[in-house]
Design an enzyme around this catalytic site. Structure first.
Site, PDB file in Angstrom:
ATOM      1  N   ASP A 171       0.841  -1.195   0.000  1.00  0.00           N
ATOM      2  CA  ASP A 171       0.000   0.000   0.000  1.00  0.00           C
ATOM      3  C   ASP A 171       0.878   1.248   0.000  1.00  0.00           C
ATOM      4  OD1 ASP A 171      -2.992   1.033   0.840  1.00  0.00           O
ATOM      5  OD2 ASP A 171      -1.421   2.273   1.743  1.00  0.00           O
ATOM      6  N   TYR A 192       2.746   9.944  -0.455  1.00  0.00           N
ATOM      7  CA  TYR A 192       3.851   9.399   0.340  1.00  0.00           C
ATOM      8  C   TYR A 192       5.202   9.671  -0.314  1.00  0.00           C
ATOM      9  CZ  TYR A 192       0.177   6.551   2.605  1.00  0.00           C
ATOM     10  OH  TYR A 192      -0.947   6.104   3.259  1.00  0.00           O
ATOM     11  N   LYS A 212      -2.882   5.891  -4.014  1.00  0.00           N
ATOM     12  CA  LYS A 212      -3.978   6.798  -3.688  1.00  0.00           C
ATOM     13  C   LYS A 212      -3.765   8.148  -4.348  1.00  0.00           C
ATOM     14  CE  LYS A 212      -3.786   4.714   0.897  1.00  0.00           C
ATOM     15  NZ  LYS A 212      -2.341   4.418   0.842  1.00  0.00           N
ATOM     16  N   HIS A 237      -7.778   9.606  -1.784  1.00  0.00           N
ATOM     17  CA  HIS A 237      -7.147   9.552  -0.458  1.00  0.00           C
ATOM     18  C   HIS A 237      -8.012  10.223   0.616  1.00  0.00           C
ATOM     19  CE1 HIS A 237      -2.866   9.242   1.421  1.00  0.00           C
ATOM     20  NE2 HIS A 237      -3.800   8.870   2.266  1.00  0.00           N
ATOM     21  N   LYS A 277       2.789  -1.268   9.149  1.00  0.00           N
ATOM     22  CA  LYS A 277       4.076  -0.803   8.620  1.00  0.00           C
ATOM     23  C   LYS A 277       5.159  -0.943   9.677  1.00  0.00           C
ATOM     24  CE  LYS A 277       5.494   3.269   8.958  1.00  0.00           C
ATOM     25  NZ  LYS A 277       6.450   4.074   9.769  1.00  0.00           N
ATOM     26  N   SER A 278       6.286  -1.472   9.285  1.00  0.00           N
ATOM     27  CA  SER A 278       7.473  -1.471  10.128  1.00  0.00           C
ATOM     28  C   SER A 278       8.685  -1.474   9.218  1.00  0.00           C
ATOM     29  CB  SER A 278       7.527  -2.696  11.047  1.00  0.00           C
ATOM     30  OG  SER A 278       8.733  -2.687  11.794  1.00  0.00           O
ATOM     31  N   ARG A 332      10.040  -7.190  13.171  1.00  0.00           N
ATOM     32  CA  ARG A 332       8.668  -6.754  13.398  1.00  0.00           C
ATOM     33  C   ARG A 332       7.778  -7.113  12.210  1.00  0.00           C
ATOM     34  NH1 ARG A 332       6.922  -2.997  16.910  1.00  0.00           N
ATOM     35  NH2 ARG A 332       8.506  -3.962  18.220  1.00  0.00           N
ATOM     36  N   ASN A 379       4.452  -9.375  12.662  1.00  0.00           N
ATOM     37  CA  ASN A 379       3.137  -8.967  12.173  1.00  0.00           C
ATOM     38  C   ASN A 379       2.565  -9.952  11.159  1.00  0.00           C
ATOM     39  OD1 ASN A 379       3.275  -6.653  13.748  1.00  0.00           O
ATOM     40  ND2 ASN A 379       3.942  -5.336  12.068  1.00  0.00           N
TER      41      ASN A 379
END
Length: 278
Positions: free
Chosen positions: A44, A49, A74, A107, A231-232, A237, A241
């Site tokens: 995503d 971003y 987006k 968005h 997100k990481s 991590r 997840n």
């Protein structure tokens, strides 16, 4: 094996993905590359971003077939006019190095901008689907009345509504309105941007089943039917997840987490009814 959710246009999307919000462009290619190595197949990103090109680089260098990676981007807030939708979408395809995008979202609805006309923006998104360059169109941060308006005026329902949702802010009204139109809910900020991880109720449940608090929260989302993309930037991590498919929360545990909801006071992001940054 990551389960998939079937959307209202018949396409499918992996229920677990990887988010790239606030991943710096200079670190995005390596970070997304690691996520793909871990096993994520749903990425995503967003025009806003400023890391689409690096996401495209990571996917291109992964050795994975294009059809094996589901990509979402987006529409950025300054691009709501019809011609800007078309122009910026072409730029998104070029940056991501793809001929067709799996999912593209508005968005933010920006109801106080563009004379409140997010319907025209939605019509432009539908054009992209009809001309074949976009598989599925959706929205993000749309409130119940926003959804009623675009569906009522176009007859075309988004496939997803990506909204803030986590134990401190379940966002039930937007969730219910989405489901009434067979719109799948994607939860952004599924961990409450970290705030929920320290909650005592979450901690007690996690300790009792020997799981990390993040895994408990993400599992809660899955059992609610949400599509999530934590997100990481740390591999350990990312792996943690990812390991949320081999256990289930009991009904009692689900209800304990449900009870953490604080309503609008639990928001960590902007209110879509007033957010107007372009």
């Amino acid at each position: 094996m990551i389960p998939s959710t079937t959307l209202n246009d018949g396409t499918t999307i992996p229920q677990l993905g990887f988010g790239t919000y606030l991943v710096p462009p200079e670190e995005t290619a390596a970070t997304v590359g690691t996520a793909l190595e871990v096993g994520y197949r749903h990425i995503d990103t967003a025009q806003g971003y400023h890391n689409e090109a690096e996401v495209g680089e990571a996917i291109a260098n992964s050795g994975l077939a294009r059809d094996d990676v589901y990509i979402t981007s987006k529409l950025n807030n300054p691009n709501h006019a019809r011609d800007d939708v078309m122009r910026s979408f072409d730029e998104t395809l070029e940056k991501l190095r793809v001929d067709k995008l799996d999912l593209f979202l508005i968005h933010w609805p920006l109801p106080t901008r563009y004379d409140g006309d997010f319907v025209s923006t939605w019509k432009a998104m539908v054009e992209l689907v009809n001309d074949g360059r976009l598989a599925s169109a959706g929205v993000s941060n749309f409130q119940p009345d926003h959804l009623e308006r675009i569906v009522g005026e176009t007859g075309f329902a988004p496939v997803v509504n990506q909204i803030e949702a986590h134990p401190y802010f379940r966002n039930d009204a937007a969730r219910k309105a989405s489901h009434e139109h067979a719109i799948a809910v994607e939860a952004w900020g599924p961990l409450g941007q970290g705030a929920v991880l320290e909650d005592d109720v979450i901690g007690t449940i996690a300790a009792g089943i020997e799981r990390a608090p993040s895994q408990v929260i993400l599992r809660w989302h899955l059992q609610r039917g949400d599509i999530i993309f934590p997100k990481s930037m740390r591999r350990e991590r990312m792996e943690e997840n990812f390991q949320i498919f081999d256990f289930e929360l009991t009904q009692e545990q689900m209800e304990q987490i449900d009870a953490l909801d604080r309503g609008p006071e639990g928001r960590v992001g902007p209110d879509p009814d007033t957010f107007d940054r372009v």
